[in-house]
Design an enzyme around this catalytic site. Structure first.
Site, PDB file in Angstrom:
ATOM      1  CG  LEU A  30      -2.858   4.549   6.110  1.00 43.49           C
ATOM      2  CD1 LEU A  30      -2.574   3.122   6.585  1.00 43.49           C
ATOM      3  CD2 LEU A  30      -1.897   5.524   6.763  1.00 43.49           C
TER       4      LEU A  30
ATOM      5  CE1 TYR B  76       0.266   1.903   4.267  1.00 44.14           C
ATOM      6  CE2 TYR B  76       0.898  -0.402   4.488  1.00 44.14           C
ATOM      7  CZ  TYR B  76       0.878   0.891   4.980  1.00 44.14           C
ATOM      8  OH  TYR B  76       1.468   1.177   6.184  1.00 44.14           O
ATOM      9  CB  CYS B  77       1.580   4.028  -1.586  1.00 40.14           C
ATOM     10  SG  CYS B  77       0.447   4.104  -2.980  1.00 40.14           S
ATOM     11  NE  ARG B  78      -0.727  10.999  -1.447  1.00 42.93           N
ATOM     12  CZ  ARG B  78      -1.563  11.281  -2.451  1.00 42.93           C
ATOM     13  NH1 ARG B  78      -2.851  11.371  -2.212  1.00 42.93           N
ATOM     14  NH2 ARG B  78      -1.114  11.476  -3.666  1.00 42.93           N
TER      15      ARG B  78
ATOM     16  N   GLY C  95      -2.340   4.256  -3.941  1.00 43.17           N
ATOM     17  CA  GLY C  95      -2.289   3.009  -4.692  1.00 43.17           C
ATOM     18  C   GLY C  95      -1.353   3.061  -5.882  1.00 43.17           C
TER      19      GLY C  95
END
Length: 132
Positions: free
Chosen positions: A123, A95-97, A99
């Protein structure tokens, strides 16, 4: 007037087709054409099942502001050089902020021979409260 009706129907048909394609391949998340995109809930269920490595590919600053419990932070721009830190015998949950960086990381991992790799997006998609 007949030509206008035909042109209007063609334009409406194209718009309807675009709407259907958007809904199928972008809005609904996991599809064959988008790789292993899953929902946050599906990711949480996998993690609860065990044998998962949760990989946060955001910057260290973003990670410090909040992250998924037990996640390891390897920024996407450092991932290629740090592949040895990512186990090949576990399911990888990315995951990141939003996608986008997780998608790039998924491409890198798949190209490096990892097979069990999933991206749940950002997230904000995680169903539990982030930890610090």
């Amino acid at each position: 007037m007949g030509k206008r009706v035909i042109i209007t129907l063609i334009v409406m048909g194209i718009l309807l087709l675009l709407l259907i394609l958007y809904n199928r391949f972008i809005a609904n998340g996991r599809t064959e054409d988008m790789g292993n995109r899953i929902s946050g809930q599906e990711a949480l269920d996998m993690v609860r099942g065990g044998n998962c490595f949760i990989l946060d590919v955001r910057t260290p600053g973003e990670f410090a502001e909040g992250h998924v419990r037990d996640a390891v932070n390897i920024p996407v721009n450092a991932l290629q050089a740090r592949l040895d830190e990512v186990p090949q015998d576990k399911r990888i949950i990315l995951y990141c902020r939003s996608g986008a960086r997780a998608n790039r990381a998924m491409d890198m991992l798949l190209a490096a021979g990892y097979e069990d790799v999933y991206n749940f997006g950002g997230l904000k998609d995680w169903p539990e409260k982030p930890v610090r």
